[in-house]
Design an enzyme around this catalytic site. Structure first.
Site, short mmCIF file in Angstrom:
data_model
loop_
_atom_site.label_atom_id
_atom_site.label_comp_id
_atom_site.label_asym_id
_atom_site.label_seq_id
_atom_site.Cartn_x
_atom_site.Cartn_y
_atom_site.Cartn_z
N SER A 90 0.85 -1.20 0.00
CA SER A 90 0.00 0.00 0.00
C SER A 90 0.89 1.25 0.00
O SER A 90 1.76 1.36 -0.85
CB SER A 90 -0.94 -0.06 1.20
N HIS A 148 -6.33 -6.36 -1.59
CA HIS A 148 -5.33 -5.30 -1.44
C HIS A 148 -4.31 -5.79 -0.42
O HIS A 148 -4.68 -6.16 0.67
CB HIS A 148 -6.02 -4.03 -0.92
N ASP A 181 -8.28 -3.88 -6.99
CA ASP A 181 -7.74 -3.48 -5.70
C ASP A 181 -8.83 -2.81 -4.85
O ASP A 181 -9.27 -1.72 -5.16
CB ASP A 181 -6.59 -2.51 -5.97
#
Ligand code: NAG
Ligand code: NAG
Ligand code: NAG
Length: 457
Positions: A209, A402, A305
């Site tokens: 991330s 994700h 995502d």
């Protein structure tokens, strides 16, 4: 403090009644804190659509506050010392190093950074004393076949700008916020080099991330500070944020990055050839600088995502119905607080027509699926040129997910996501050790039955 105890509960042991109470209070606190933030994916979770496999015991690794940070003026948002968790390598892994940069969104205003400075994403005062090493960080060869005995480091994220803020941007008034992300990165690199990393023969920089973005931003710095003959590569997980407008056509993500870059003076850390020719915040998007990175890069990304697609906070009802029956579900629940994002931020969904689809990709109607497939196409376009890169690699699955590398169940397990029958761990291993080129792109949703898809309904 309740929230500290709460975090210790996340280690998946059997819960006593008092634990449930603390957990509920913790959740309320989390809801309260997170409602201030842009994002909280801090190394949270992959999503599941079926019951998670039984987790094997994880090694807990102690926190160490950086000893070089003080002299270098490297501080978290609130002025506290940054830190990391270090597990020393052994045997054939003694001279191999893997650094994982923690993620957790960004802060773009004085208010959001001040709120963040009162949490573990902005202050080491709230860091856990120890964390579980899973997935790419795991010491268990069955969970982490290639890197289990390497030196492994999880670097905590407490600056709010992907380890790339600069003190020049700090305010010279009583707003006591420190923008020292770049200094944190450099201080911890220094420290690890002095702990044996300067003799590394093999090394990987990774992160997820905001940490996956930091991995790309700092990849060449990492390469340049390690021995010339070392095999150095970077693996960015869920860090490929797209410069696309939201569903109403507004540049939500672009203007958010613009604010982060300006507030924290990120310009100085971004790709030089990019910032001299375009507006600096555009250079936060990997598609603008990926091809300038000299070091081999591997991208792990979900084509759908969820952090980028998801809409708003779940309703109160979801909260009440939430089954507190396993640690995994709790992690998943925390991961739903993606308040604002790239494709469908709250502002773009006033009539909540995306409400069901945001809870479960299976609930998306044909028109919404078209938007999601469009998002996938934008990702394909954005990585088009990188696809020609001889030393690059990728694992782009079609899951609604994700961050897939630091949880064992998505990184490498009998039930984890596969493309061409390879787990992410096997694919990254094939690429890192030059066993074969790895450019895996999944067929569009819902063709891959091995996906963990987010489902909150
Ligand atoms: C400090 O300076 C910043 C930028 O000039 C300003 O936005 C902020 O309101 C100031 N804070 C205080 C408490 O004066
Ligand atoms: C960003 O940095 C580059 C080089 O470091 C500089 O040339 C450019 O003027 C800066 N842009 C802004 C808006 O500060
Ligand atoms: C997929 O891989 C597993 C283990 O790596 C193997 O046992 C299985 O036979 C493979 N399946 C196919 C269809 O190749």
């Amino acid at each position: 403090m309740a929230i500290l105890r709460f975090s210790s509960l996340l280690r998946c042991r059997k819960w006593a009644k008092s634990d449930w109470l603390v957990a509920s209070i913790g959740c309320v606190l989390i809801v309260f804190f997170l409602s201030f933030f842009f994002d909280t994916t801090s190394d949270s979770v992959p999503s599941v659509d079926r019951s998670p496999p039984v987790a094997s015991p994880n090694v807990l690794v102690k926190l160490k506050l950086s000893s070089k940070a003080q002299e270098r003026g490297a501080f978290c948002l609130d002025g506290s010392l940054p830190g990391y968790h270090f597990h020393r390598g052994s045997g054939s892994g003694s001279n191999s190093w893997l650094l994982h940069l923690e993620g957790g969104g960004w802060c773009n205003t004085i208010a959001s950074c001040s709120a963040r400075a009162m949490t573990k994403l902005g202050s080491s005062k709230y860091f856990e004393d120890e964390v579980a090493f899973q997935g790419v960080l795991s010491s268990d060869p069955s969970q982490n076949p290639e890197f289990f005995n390497w030196n492994r480091v999880k670097i905590r994220y407490c600056d709010g700008a992907s380890f790339a803020g600069h003190p020049e941007a700090e305010f010279k008034n009583e707003t006591r916020l420190f923008f020292r992300g770049q200094l944190i990165w450099e201080a911890i690199m220094d420290e690890l080099l002095s702990m044996g990393m300067s003799d590394a023969k093999q090394a990987i920089l990774t992160g997820c991330s905001a940490g996956g973005l930091a991995t790309l931003i700092h990849c060449d710095y990492f390469r340049d500070h390690l021995p010339k003959d070392a095999a150095v590569k970077c693996v960015s997980d869920g860090g490929f944020f797209l410069n696309v407008p939201d569903v109403l056509g507004n540049p939500t993500m672009r203007s958010f990055y613009h604010d982060v870059v300006n507030l924290q003076g990120v310009n100085k850390s971004l790709d030089r050839s990019c910032v001299v020719k375009t507006e600096p915040s555009k250079c936060m998007f990997p598609q603008e600088f990926l091809n300038n990175i000299r070091t081999p890069v591997f991208l792990v990304n979900a084509a759908y995502d969820f952090w980028q697609v998801r809409v708003t906070k779940p309703s109160r009802r979801t909260f009440d119905l939430f089954p507190f029956d396993s640690c995994m579900m709790l992690y998943l629940y925390i991961a739903t607080f993606q308040i604002q994002n790239v494709l469908v931020p709250a502002s773009a969904d006033p009539d909540r027509s995306w409400a069901k689809c945001r809870l479960n990709i299976k609930e998306c109607d044909a028109a919404q699926m078209k938007v999601l497939h469009g998002f996938r196409s934008s990702l394909m376009d954005a990585i088009g040129k990188f696809h020609q890169n001889k030393v690059g690699g990728m694992f782009i699955d079609s899951c609604f997910s994700h961050c897939q590398t630091f949880m064992s169940m998505t990184w490498h397990s009998p039930t984890s996501t596969r493309i061409e029958n390879k787990t992410i761990a096997e694919s990254v291993g094939d690429w890192y050790f030059n066993r074969k080129p790895v450019k895996l792109i999944d067929c569009p949703y819902p063709c891959n039955p091995s996906c963990y898809n987010l489902n909150f309904t």
